[in-house]
Enzyme design. Structure first.
Site: not given
Length: 701
Positions: A493-494, A497, A500
């Protein structure tokens, strides 16, 4: 959870500041970073360096703003918008370093400095946001934007800055501007106080066990970690469990002693709600009232309406309708799960009704009964380094990037790892910092931040420095760090980020990487989907002792149990989202009984007593000091997008479909802020997203 500090800040001013005297040249924050990738020289920065750097940064920023507003030439996009977009670099750099470290390696002295600095920085930002001369120049351009001949990105940048100033109070009269500045200053202090109280409460509670019989049921690694924690605290021979989730959840899941499960769980859910010096009830009540006042000043009925106005959802009513569409089937499934667990408990001779602290324990028994799957079966295959390498390999297969470990980057803590991220052509995309383990100086949870975000000025690019912070249990002795399945998904998940951050592009700071809050979790949540795919598991899930890949039978169990406990997971999440919306749907400031308000909110929606909201009010950091006020719903909103997006990969027959990955990188990760967010999503997907994949993914339909 993603936290990001952004103050749009100037190279020329920074260079000038380094010539102003010996005092400044001795401060590493006010010099050019002579390090690889110009990374922060953490080994040289001292606590005493921050305050003068902040003061100088604000001084420079004010001078840059004065130069813009006093320019005798008529406003142009270049002399106003671009000049503003590129202003304040020293302040931005200092803020990114200081406030990120306040979360990851804080101390009492650092927190005290934050309490002093944060209101000053907030007031500085307000002075700029409410500067009538600056806003007049921006408004002049905005009013004739169609005749300026701007390209689409420049036009969107102008529009976004205009909207920012209006939302920041630029249109208010002088009296209301003064009220707004006072509110923002108070909120800055209260936010820090809320987080500091929570950190102290989290560190304060321990469950100390001195009788080995009370460890019955626990896996060996959980017992070893508790013994190591006790030794670190000078209690060798005992076992210490904390309310950090890597310590707490194994105890709640496996410990047979129900009374101790209750004690530990209550220690968790009563944090900052104990009527002591660290109590957050009065703090959060003040914050709610101040945010309500702020919204009213800006012409909104509620703070939720103010926040959501710029999101994809547009209105609180749309958010409520969305949450309730998921709540109804989820609550039905959760009640079914509870009934099944109660049968197991009764069969074992338990006469009482299950309570919230029983859920994990009996859910694990139910999983074992239904799927012959135990969490402890998976963990030997989830060695931290293997999971990390697996997510790196997924990124390589999707986007062609590679990650190369660096040992020459200064670190803010010795446990941190750094990697250079390289694009498919070998060019550098920046540096990734990975900070894995719990410590008393670190806030709870997991998040991505940036010590420097992508910038482009006069055609020259500066690549990001991205930090990902986790809270995993550290290694014990020579044993490896084995992750839970939840930890594994958090890793992916992280990292989503982080991707991105690395892929962000744009000529202007305002739109580079900036997407609406209810879309910001799409890049992270979509990455979780790859973690559980059989061919991906085969790649990284290898037994830490034998090196053998996870067997097909175990992978099949994981796949078959994908819908397991999703009623509970969805209900506790949606309950927290609804609680968030209720706090920020107040139309007037008022006196709050925080616990009574929370109970009335949950009773209104029919939450069963065996499930608490994922975060109760006094430790709901996301919405009080984490930037997700009236926005906790965004994780589920983004999950609609991520389930729909991953369905595109699955439907193509290739989960590494490079054509789809290239479109996702371009339209979402790189150019997500270039246009209307739904328009950007449709450019990638070719159609509007459907809620169907989400409901199917969670087993709610």
């Amino acid at each position: 959870m993603k936290k990001r500090v952004i103050l749009l800040l100037s190279v020329t001013a920074l260079v000038a500041s380094c010539k102003e005297g010996a005092k400044q040249t001795e401060n590493p924050l006010m010099q050019k970073f002579e390090t690889p990738f110009q990374a922060p020289p953490f080994d040289k920065i001292k606590l005493a360096d921050y305050k003068p750097a902040f003061e100088e940064g604000m001084k420079q920023h004010k001078a840059e703003i004065e130069a813009i507003v006093n320019n005798p030439e008529a406003p142009t996009f270049e002399n106003t918008i671009v000049a503003f977009d590129q202003s304040g670099k020293l302040l931005n750099r200092t803020s990114a370093i200081f406030f990120n470290l306040c979360e990851a390696v804080t101390s009492d002295d650092m927190l005290a400095l934050a309490m002093e600095i944060s209101p000053a920085v907030t007031a500085h930002g307000d002075e700029i946001n409410m500067n009538p001369k600056l806003f007049a120049r921006i408004k002049t351009l905005y009013d004739k934007k169609e005749s300026l001949g701007l390209d689409p990105l420049a036009l969107r940048t102008l529009e976004k800055y205009y909207d920012d100033f209006v939302c920041g109070g630029a249109n208010l009269n002088d009296e209301d501007k003064a009220k707004m500045m006072k509110i923002n200053g108070e909120l800055a202090k209260l936010s820090l106080q809320y987080g500091n109280n929570l950190l102290k409460e989290t560190n304060a509670f321990t469950l100390v066990i001195d009788n080995a019989k009370d460890l019955e049921g626990l896996p060996d690694n959980a017992i070893a970690s508790a013994a190591a924690e006790a030794k670190n605290r000078g209690m060798e021979g005992k076992w210490v469990f904390t309310v950090q989730k890597p310590s707490m959840l194994p105890f709640l899941t496996y410990a047979k002693n129900r009374d101790l499960r209750e004690k530990l769980y209550k220690g968790y859910y009563m944090r900052a709600n104990n009527d002591n010096a660290n109590d957050n009830k009065a703090v959060l009540a003040q914050m709610v009232n101040l945010r309500t006042e702020k919204a009213k000043l800006l012409g909104f009925d509620t703070y939720a309406a103010y926040v959501i106005d710029v999101n994809m959802a547009k209105t609180p009513e749309a958010v409520h309708a969305f949450l309730e569409r998921v709540w109804t089937p989820a609550l039905k499934v959760a009640k079914q799960e509870l009934a099944e667990m109660q049968k197991i408990a009764n069969k074992e001779g338990m006469r009482e009704k299950l309570e919230s602290w029983d859920w994990w324990y009996y859910a694990e028994k139910l999983r074992k009964q239904k799927y012959d799957l135990d969490e402890s079966e998976m963990m030997p295959y989830l060695k931290l380094e293997n999971v990390r390498d697996g997510m790196f390999e997924v990124a390589n297969k999707l986007y062609g990037i590679t990650l190369e470990k660096r040992t020459d980057i200064p670190l803010y803590h010795p446990e941190v790892e750094t990697y250079e991220v390289k694009d498919v052509d070998g060019s550098s995309l920046g540096i990734l910092y990975l900070d894995y383990f719990t410590r008393a100086s670190k806030s709870a949870g997991a998040w991505m931040t940036e010590f420097r975000h992508y910038t482009k000025e006069n055609g020259k690019e500066e690549m990001p420095l991205v930090s990902v912070v986790y809270n995993f249990s550290p290694a014990v002795g020579d044993a490896p760090v084995l992750l839970t399945w939840d930890d594994t998904e958090t890793m992916f998940h992280e990292f989503g980020h982080a991707l991105h951050g690395f892929f962000t592009r744009g000529d202007y700071q305002r739109i580079a990487g900036t997407i609406p809050h209810d879309m910001v979790e799409l890049p992270s949540q979509v990455m979780e989907n790859w973690a559980s795919e059989p061919e991906v598991l085969k790649m990284y899930a290898k037994h830490y002792q034998t090196g053998e890949p996870m067997p097909d039978a175990l992978i099949k169990k994981i796949q078959e149990s994908g819908h397991f406990n999703q009623g509970f997971a969805t209900v506790e999440y949606v309950a927290a989202s609804l609680l968030d919306m209720d706090w920020y749907s107040q139309t007037e400031p008022q006196q709050f009984d925080v616990n009574a308000f929370e109970k009335a909110s949950m009773d209104k929606y029919g939450l069963i007593k065996e499930i608490l909201p994922r975060y109760r009010s006094t430790y709901f950091s996301h919405i009080f000091d984490g930037g997700y006020s009236a926005g906790y719903y965004v994780y589920l909103w983004a999950e609609v997008l991520d389930a729909d997006a991953f369905q595109a990969f699955k439907a193509s027959g290739d989960i590494y479909n490079k054509e789809l990955a290239a479109k996702f990188r371009k339209y979402i990760l790189s150019e997500g802020g270039y246009d209307d967010p739904m328009g950007q999503y449709v450019k990638f997907r070719g159609q509007q997203p459907s809620e169907e994949p989400l409901l199917m993914k969670r087993g709610l339909k």
